[in-house]
Design an enzyme around this catalytic site. Structure first.
Site, PDB file in Angstrom:
ATOM      1  CB  CYS A  69       7.858   7.622 -13.113  1.00 50.50           C
ATOM      2  SG  CYS A  69       6.256   7.893 -12.358  1.00 50.50           S
ATOM      3  CG  HIS A 102      -3.740  -5.212   5.060  1.00 51.39           C
ATOM      4  ND1 HIS A 102      -4.336  -4.165   5.725  1.00 51.39           N
ATOM      5  CD2 HIS A 102      -3.256  -6.041   6.019  1.00 51.39           C
ATOM      6  CE1 HIS A 102      -4.214  -4.352   7.036  1.00 51.39           C
ATOM      7  NE2 HIS A 102      -3.552  -5.490   7.236  1.00 51.39           N
TER       8      HIS A 102
END
Length: 150
Positions: A69, A102
């Protein structure tokens, strides 16, 4: 390297131009994708497309996914309302690397109004090339979903 099934895509009007760049990149790489809209720059709501994309990831129809967006914030917030989604708002390749390594991000979110074509391509290169490290990071992501009260 990430195991790609079919990449899910979604954007609002402000992310539409970037989504077209993403589609061109995926076509060049021979990576299959499914576009959940929007299909123009006519004003629309990121949440409509974000929920549809999140559901497609959760039900295994696509993996991974890319949402866009204007700022990346709105669609990212929408995506992350879903328990099976770990969407990462990324504006640099290094962030894409860490989001995968991670956090085992399963949705890449990019801000359509704030990154250029070359940056987007570098981000996708890094996102797709990076595996989840597991270990201590698995323990941390296991704590992300809300657990129902007993």
């Amino acid at each position: 390297m990430m195991k790609i099934k079919t990449v899910g895509l979604a954007s609002d009007h402000a992310g539409f131009a970037l989504k077209e760049i993403v589609k061109q990149y995926l076509d060049e790489k021979g990576i299959p994708y499914k576009d959940y809209g929007t299909n123009s720059e006519e004003s629309t709501d990121y949440s409509d497309y974000g929920h549809t994309l999140a559901q497609a990831v959760e039900n295994g129809e696509v993996y991974p996914a890319i949402g866009m967006c204007g700022s990346g914030e709105g669609i990212n917030m929408t995506l992350n309302k879903h328990q099976g989604i770990r969407a990462a708002l990324v504006w640099a390749p290094e962030i894409a690397h860490l989001a995968r390594q991670h956090n085992d991000a399963n949705v890449l979110v990019m801000p359509g109004r704030f990154i250029d074509k070359d940056t987007a391509r570098s981000i996708m290169d890094e996102f797709f090339a990076t595996d989840f490290e597991g270990g201590r990071h698995q323990r941390r992501i296991d704590k992300i979903p809300l657990q129902p009260e007993k």
